[in-house]
Design an enzyme around this catalytic site. Structure first.
Site: not given
Ligand code: GNR
Ligand code: NI
Length: 171
Positions: A45, A50, A88-89, A131-132, A135
């Protein structure tokens, strides 16, 4: 076009994003870049914030589920809390076990034409929606951890960052 992903502690990751109002070529081009950037970084995601764009928008591709483009997304929690290894990236190189996600959500969002649509997500995809959406409101997954776990994961993260910076200067 692949864009640069902002990394913690960049203050831009803490800004709350504004709703998307214009469904035009610029938005389509932004979404294309987000998809390219997500795939290049091997993430599941990516939220616009980001890459430094403060619009309420994220893309997601989890396992066999379709590629989702979520504009102005909202979700309702349905399932039970679950444990997962979250990463998270924008906090690259580390992962930590979280217990703050539920395993099923109902999502309402707009598509690229500005039309509302809905879907239900389960498991990892449900976690990714949460998670998104975090953000989009300026939150990172490390914020949901206990103080002890947050300190531990951020310490590992800083160490990783220093190593990466050292490698940069050597090469
Ligand atoms: O790549 C991602 N892997 C992930 C693994 C577990 C829970 C959430 C994520 S999202 C993350 C990509 C990212 O940072 N999206 O904002
Ligand atoms: Ni993330």
């Amino acid at each position: 076009m692949i864009r640069e992903i902002l990394a913690h502690p960049d203050p831009r990751l803490r800004q709350v994003s504004r709703p998307v109002e214009r469904f035009d070529d610029e938005l389509r081009s932004l979404v294309d870049d987000m998809i390219d950037t997500m795939h290049d970084a091997e993430g599941i995601g990516l939220a616009a914030v980001q890459i430094g764009v403060h619009l309420r928008l994220a893309v997601m591709k989890v396992d066999e589920n379709p590629l989702r483009i979520m504009i102005n997304p909202e979700y309702e929690k349905l399932g039970e809390p679950m444990e997962l290894d979250e990463g998270c990236l924008s906090v690259p190189g580390v992962r930590e076990k979280t217990k703050s996600r539920v395993d099923r959500v109902h999502v309402r969002a707009l598509d690229l034409e500005g039309q509302p649509y809905e879907f239900e997500a389960n498991g990892l995809e449900a976690a990714c929606v949460q998670h998104e959406c975090d953000h989009i409101d300026g939150h990172l997954y490390v914020d949901c951890l206990s103080n002890v776990r947050r300190a531990r994961v951020l310490k590992r993260y800083r160490r990783e960052r220093e190593r990466a910076a050292e490698r940069e200067t050597r090469d």
